[in-house]
Design a protein around this motif. Structure first.
Motif, PDB file in Angstrom:
ATOM      1  N   VAL A 107     -36.022 -22.761  19.204  1.00 43.76           N
ATOM      2  CA  VAL A 107     -35.251 -23.295  18.066  1.00 43.76           C
ATOM      3  C   VAL A 107     -36.227 -23.868  17.027  1.00 43.76           C
ATOM      4  N   LEU A 108     -37.228 -24.594  17.517  1.00 43.74           N
ATOM      5  CA  LEU A 108     -38.230 -25.168  16.609  1.00 43.74           C
ATOM      6  C   LEU A 108     -38.946 -24.061  15.830  1.00 43.74           C
ATOM      7  N   LEU A 109     -39.352 -23.024  16.553  1.00 40.81           N
ATOM      8  CA  LEU A 109     -40.053 -21.899  15.917  1.00 40.81           C
ATOM      9  C   LEU A 109     -39.172 -21.211  14.883  1.00 40.81           C
ATOM     10  N   THR A 110     -37.911 -21.021  15.265  1.00 46.07           N
ATOM     11  CA  THR A 110     -36.953 -20.365  14.374  1.00 46.07           C
ATOM     12  C   THR A 110     -36.825 -21.143  13.065  1.00 46.07           C
ATOM     13  N   LEU A 111     -36.679 -22.462  13.176  1.00 44.20           N
ATOM     14  CA  LEU A 111     -36.527 -23.300  11.975  1.00 44.20           C
ATOM     15  C   LEU A 111     -37.804 -23.281  11.144  1.00 44.20           C
ATOM     16  N   LYS A 112     -38.928 -23.388  11.835  1.00 43.43           N
ATOM     17  CA  LYS A 112     -40.235 -23.403  11.129  1.00 43.43           C
ATOM     18  C   LYS A 112     -40.420 -22.103  10.358  1.00 43.43           C
ATOM     19  N   ARG A 113     -40.166 -20.992  11.018  1.00 41.44           N
ATOM     20  CA  ARG A 113     -40.413 -19.702  10.351  1.00 41.44           C
ATOM     21  C   ARG A 113     -39.373 -19.411   9.262  1.00 41.44           C
ATOM     22  N   ILE A 119     -32.417 -16.111  19.330  1.00 38.12           N
ATOM     23  CA  ILE A 119     -32.158 -17.439  18.747  1.00 38.12           C
ATOM     24  C   ILE A 119     -32.034 -17.316  17.222  1.00 38.12           C
ATOM     25  N   GLN A 120     -32.918 -16.520  16.635  1.00 34.69           N
ATOM     26  CA  GLN A 120     -32.852 -16.350  15.174  1.00 34.69           C
ATOM     27  C   GLN A 120     -31.501 -15.756  14.764  1.00 34.69           C
ATOM     28  N   ALA A 121     -31.090 -14.699  15.462  1.00 38.11           N
ATOM     29  CA  ALA A 121     -29.860 -14.001  15.067  1.00 38.11           C
ATOM     30  C   ALA A 121     -28.617 -14.863  15.302  1.00 38.11           C
TER      31      ALA A 121
END
Ligand SMILES: Nc1ncnc2c1ncn2[C@@H]1O[C@H](COP(=O)(O)OP(=O)(O)OP(=O)(O)O)[C@@H](O)[C@H]1O
Ligand SMILES: [Mg+2]
Length: 259
Positions: A21-27, A239-241
């Motif tokens: 989730v953190l990675l998704t938000l960051k990217r 998670i992204q989708a």
């Protein structure tokens, strides 16, 4: 600030999902972010792949010990704020805060009271706060606010794991705990098998699936963090989708939300 908490039975992928989730938000450029490790047996920093800061509990302990030795002219409040800043590990686009083993909900000593106030102020500096939790939701009753905009409950495809997810849900609904949770989603982690198509439906929650991901397992075996996980990772893509559209609409519905 929008807060996202991750909870579920031990070993069902809470920390992995928190990091994804953190990675998704960051990217997606939804920054600045605060990652909170609220699990006393925590490894959120290792899973992300960043330096582990000293825990807030140790910082507050230091604060309590130094209270009567403070040099003249230094306010207790200022000193605690300084100490808390030491407990935050700063990284590009996100900070990390390690809670450590906190005292029970009944403890409202001076330091904890101040700590709650500071945390509440601190959280407002971020666009999203992602909280990796211990198995239950006990920590939430100790948090500054008992609110979460978004709760992701993780389960693997076994009955025991789903029963634990059900217990988390009953805590969410328990009026005595006075938790305020916006939306709750079930994340069905397929790491141990896909289970039946209808798995999880009995909980009556919206859900999505996290596929088994060889890259996640490989990194976990080698102790490599997920920070540079390639975008081809199937779990990151899931998670992204699934999450990004939900968070987009949450942000649109709460423009400038400050608490
Ligand atoms: N979708 C997946 N595919 C492959 N491996 C996974 C997946 N999800 C989690 N894992 C692996 O399963 C293990 C447990 O995951 P994780 O540590 O995220 O669970 P947890 O719920 O945080 O555990 P704990 O209760 O101990 O904190 C880790 O080694 C992780 O890399
Ligand atoms: Mg964990």
């Amino acid at each position: 600030m929008i807060s996202i908490g991750i909870a579920g039975k031990g070993g069902t992928g809470k920390t992995t999902v928190s990091a994804l989730v953190l990675l998704t938000l960051k990217r997606a450029g939804k920054v600045p972010l605060l990652a909170v490790d609220a699990d006393p047996s925590s490894n959120f920093c290792e899973v992300i792949g960043v330096k582990t800061p000293p825990s807030l509990v140790s910082v507050v302990d230091d604060f309590k010990r130094s209270l009567d030795k403070l040099p003249a002219g230094i306010e207790k409040n200022q000193f605690l704020e300084y100490q808390i800043r030491q407990a935050i590990s700063e990284n590009p686009d996100f900070d990390v805060l390690l809670m450590g083993r906190t005292e029970g909900p009944g403890c409202y000593c001076y330091a904890n009271h101040l700590l709650r106030e500071h945390l509440q102020r601190l959280e407002k500096n971020y666009r999203f706060v992602v909280i990796d939790n211990e198995a239950g939701l006990e920590h939430l009753s100790r948090r500054t606010t008992r609110c979460l905009d978004f709760l992701l409950v993780t389960t693997i495809t076994t009955r025991a794991s789903l029963s634990s997810a059900e217990k988390v849900l009953s805590m969410v609904e328990d009026k005595n705990l006075d938790l305020k949770i916006g939306q709750t989603y079930l994340v069905i982690n397929e790491m141990a098998g896909k289970g039946q198509d209808s798995f999880g439906e009995s909980l009556g929650l919206p859900c999505f699936r996290l596929p088994f991901d060889t890259e996640i397992l490989r990194r976990s075996e080698l102790g490599i963090g997920l920070l540079d996980l390639p975008d081809t990772s199937v779990s990151l893509q899931s998670i992204q989708a699934n999450l990004l559209p939900l968070l987009d609409s949450l942000e649109r519905a709460n423009p400038g939300k400050k608490d």
